[in-house]
Design a protein around this motif. Structure first.
Motif, short mmCIF file in Angstrom:
data_model
loop_
_atom_site.label_atom_id
_atom_site.label_comp_id
_atom_site.label_asym_id
_atom_site.label_seq_id
_atom_site.Cartn_x
_atom_site.Cartn_y
_atom_site.Cartn_z
N HIS A 160 -112.81 48.11 53.00
CA HIS A 160 -111.68 47.99 53.78
C HIS A 160 -110.12 48.46 52.88
O HIS A 160 -110.18 47.83 51.89
CB HIS A 160 -111.06 46.84 54.54
N VAL A 161 -109.39 49.34 53.37
CA VAL A 161 -108.06 49.82 52.73
C VAL A 161 -106.97 49.62 53.57
O VAL A 161 -107.09 49.56 54.87
CB VAL A 161 -108.38 51.26 52.03
N THR A 162 -106.02 49.27 52.89
CA THR A 162 -104.63 49.22 53.71
C THR A 162 -103.73 50.49 53.37
O THR A 162 -103.50 50.42 52.10
CB THR A 162 -104.12 47.83 53.65
N ALA A 163 -103.11 51.14 54.10
CA ALA A 163 -102.34 52.41 53.50
C ALA A 163 -100.94 51.81 54.03
O ALA A 163 -100.47 51.22 54.91
CB ALA A 163 -102.68 53.58 54.32
N ALA A 164 -100.00 52.51 53.11
CA ALA A 164 -98.46 52.10 53.31
C ALA A 164 -97.68 53.15 54.04
O ALA A 164 -96.57 52.89 54.70
CB ALA A 164 -97.90 51.90 51.96
N ASP A 165 -98.36 54.31 54.36
CA ASP A 165 -97.58 55.17 55.17
C ASP A 165 -98.71 56.13 55.79
O ASP A 165 -99.87 56.13 55.45
CB ASP A 165 -96.52 56.21 54.52
N ALA A 166 -98.12 57.05 56.86
CA ALA A 166 -99.09 57.69 57.65
C ALA A 166 -99.96 58.85 56.98
O ALA A 166 -100.96 58.72 57.13
CB ALA A 166 -98.14 58.27 58.87
N SER A 167 -99.23 59.53 55.95
CA SER A 167 -99.98 60.51 55.54
C SER A 167 -100.86 59.88 54.42
O SER A 167 -102.14 60.57 54.52
CB SER A 167 -98.91 61.25 54.41
N SER A 168 -100.97 58.75 53.88
CA SER A 168 -102.00 58.16 52.93
C SER A 168 -103.13 57.64 53.90
O SER A 168 -104.37 57.96 53.39
CB SER A 168 -101.29 57.09 52.18
N PHE A 169 -102.75 57.08 54.75
CA PHE A 169 -103.83 56.79 55.78
C PHE A 169 -104.59 58.01 56.49
O PHE A 169 -105.85 57.92 56.22
CB PHE A 169 -103.05 56.03 57.13
N ALA A 170 -103.95 58.91 56.81
CA ALA A 170 -104.59 60.14 57.16
C ALA A 170 -105.51 60.75 56.12
O ALA A 170 -106.61 61.34 56.41
CB ALA A 170 -103.46 61.10 57.87
N ALA A 171 -105.01 60.91 54.99
CA ALA A 171 -105.69 61.66 54.09
C ALA A 171 -106.95 60.82 53.89
O ALA A 171 -107.99 61.28 53.29
CB ALA A 171 -104.92 61.65 52.79
N TYR A 172 -106.77 59.30 53.54
CA TYR A 172 -108.10 58.48 53.33
C TYR A 172 -109.08 59.02 54.44
O TYR A 172 -110.16 59.16 54.32
CB TYR A 172 -107.71 57.23 53.29
N LEU A 198 -97.67 49.33 59.71
CA LEU A 198 -96.36 50.04 59.91
C LEU A 198 -94.99 49.02 59.86
O LEU A 198 -95.29 47.86 60.49
CB LEU A 198 -96.16 50.52 61.29
N THR A 199 -94.11 49.28 58.92
CA THR A 199 -93.02 48.34 58.82
C THR A 199 -91.91 49.17 59.22
O THR A 199 -91.33 50.06 59.01
CB THR A 199 -92.72 48.15 57.23
N ARG A 200 -91.23 48.27 60.20
CA ARG A 200 -89.94 48.77 60.74
C ARG A 200 -88.81 48.86 59.79
O ARG A 200 -88.75 47.85 59.07
CB ARG A 200 -89.58 48.08 62.09
N THR A 233 -73.10 57.40 69.27
CA THR A 233 -74.51 57.76 69.23
C THR A 233 -74.95 57.70 67.51
O THR A 233 -74.02 57.94 66.77
CB THR A 233 -74.28 59.34 69.39
N LEU A 234 -76.17 57.21 67.36
CA LEU A 234 -76.74 56.58 66.26
C LEU A 234 -77.83 57.58 65.97
O LEU A 234 -78.48 58.12 66.49
CB LEU A 234 -76.94 55.29 66.55
N ALA A 235 -78.10 57.34 64.74
CA ALA A 235 -79.70 58.04 63.96
C ALA A 235 -79.87 57.21 63.11
O ALA A 235 -79.02 56.52 62.36
CB ALA A 235 -79.40 59.21 63.90
N MET A 236 -81.28 56.98 63.02
CA MET A 236 -81.90 56.06 62.09
C MET A 236 -83.34 56.27 61.97
O MET A 236 -83.97 56.47 62.91
CB MET A 236 -81.58 54.43 62.29
N GLN A 237 -83.98 55.78 60.98
CA GLN A 237 -85.50 55.66 61.01
C GLN A 237 -86.03 54.42 61.63
O GLN A 237 -85.40 53.31 61.38
CB GLN A 237 -86.04 55.54 59.51
N VAL A 238 -86.87 54.32 62.49
CA VAL A 238 -87.69 53.51 63.02
C VAL A 238 -88.61 52.62 62.24
O VAL A 238 -88.56 51.52 62.00
CB VAL A 238 -88.11 53.75 64.46
N TYR A 239 -89.37 53.47 61.43
CA TYR A 239 -90.32 52.92 60.44
C TYR A 239 -89.80 53.19 59.11
O TYR A 239 -89.34 54.59 58.72
CB TYR A 239 -91.59 53.39 60.73
N GLU A 240 -90.21 52.63 58.22
CA GLU A 240 -90.05 52.94 56.84
C GLU A 240 -90.80 54.16 56.33
O GLU A 240 -92.02 54.26 56.83
CB GLU A 240 -90.22 51.79 55.77
N ARG A 241 -90.23 55.09 55.70
CA ARG A 241 -90.80 56.50 55.48
C ARG A 241 -91.16 57.15 56.40
O ARG A 241 -91.86 58.13 56.29
CB ARG A 241 -92.08 56.24 54.54
N GLY A 242 -90.53 56.95 57.54
CA GLY A 242 -90.69 57.77 58.88
C GLY A 242 -89.73 58.67 59.35
O GLY A 242 -88.52 58.85 58.42
#
Length: 272
Positions: free
Chosen positions: A59-71, A116-118, A207-216
């Motif tokens: 079992h592996v745990t990825a920190a972002d979507a790109s790493s997860f998808a690549a694995y 996923l970390t908000r 009117t606001l803008a922000m990341q919902v998830y870290e690195r997102g």
């Protein structure tokens, strides 16, 4: 009488002899001191002596979507499944899942999880959504989140926050809408027999803008600014417009990214 299985036949044969019987590569039937039969499994010890394991597990745990998808893309099989949690907090891939239909079952013990970390900004805004803040607390919050403001601009909101900080000891009287579409709040103070008066214009909508998830990705949303005057004291707050819709849109974006990189649909739910 039902036909004996191969394994049962070997066990019966072992009962009649004294030599260990190989039931399966690495699995033996042995007679104990009391005449009973023990089954000994040494498959793990044999596998540990090989150059490679018999199959992939772990079992592996990825920190972002790109790493997860690549694995997942690197290790995927024809029957690999990917599941996204309904609360938008994680995505799990089962690399060796069950085959489709009446195909063979998979061991389901080779998995990967994206936790996923908000973002801090998202947590800060949603934590205070619908809450009342003092003038000082509101000013501090605005100053700490200037990059999130799109309209009005961060500099204009900062000016408003500084005005609130400067007027925290005055008495607020009333409010009215002005032609600009903003709300004007009036105040007065009495110091050394001198009466001072003034007003502060506040926008109705942010009117606001922000990341919902870290690195997102960055997402836009709006907030309605609120105020309350009680015995001359001013309280401020905001109400976010449908933040859950923004959260789900951010999660769907991550699902699409993963699906695009792996070629596997991301289902919603929790795998067993």
């Amino acid at each position: 009488m039902p036909e004996k299985t191969d394994t049962q036949a070997l066990i019966d044969a072992a009962r009649e002899g004294v030599e260990p019987i190989e039931l399966h590569p690495g699995i033996w039937a042995l007679r104990d001191e009391d005449g009973g039969l023990d089954v000994v499994n040494i498959c793990g010890k044999i596998e540990a002596q090989q150059a490679n394991p018999d199959r992939k597990t772990g079992h592996v745990t990825a920190a972002d979507a790109s790493s997860f998808a690549a694995y997942v893309a690197r290790h995927r099989q024809d029957d690999t499944e990917i599941w996204g949690a309904a609360d938008g907090k994680s995505v799990t891939a089962i690399i060796n899942a069950h085959a489709e239909g009446n195909g063979p079952a998979g061991w389901r013990d080779h998995t990967a999880t994206l936790t996923l970390t908000r973002s801090d900004d998202w947590d800060d805004w949603t934590l205070r959504d619908g809450k009342w803040l003092s003038q000082s607390d509101f000013a501090e919050f605005v100053e700490a989140h200037l990059p999130n403001f799109i309209d009005p601009r961060g500099a204009d909101v900062l000016e408003m926050a500084q005005e609130f900080r400067a007027r925290k000891s005055v008495r607020f009287d009333s409010s009215k809408r002005v032609k600009s579409g903003q709300t004007q709040i009036t105040w007065h103070e009495d110091i050394d027999a001198k009466v001072g008066k003034g007003s502060i214009d506040i926008p109705d909508v942010l009117t606001l803008a922000m990341q919902v998830y870290e690195r997102g990705e960055t997402f836009g949303l709006t907030a309605r600014l609120r105020y309350r005057i009680n015995d001359g004291s001013l309280m401020l707050g905001f109400v976010l417009d449908r933040p859950r819709d923004v959260l789900m849109a951010a999660f769907d974006g991550i699902r699409q990214e993963i699906s695009g990189m792996t070629g596997i649909d991301v289902w919603i739910g929790t795998p067993n």
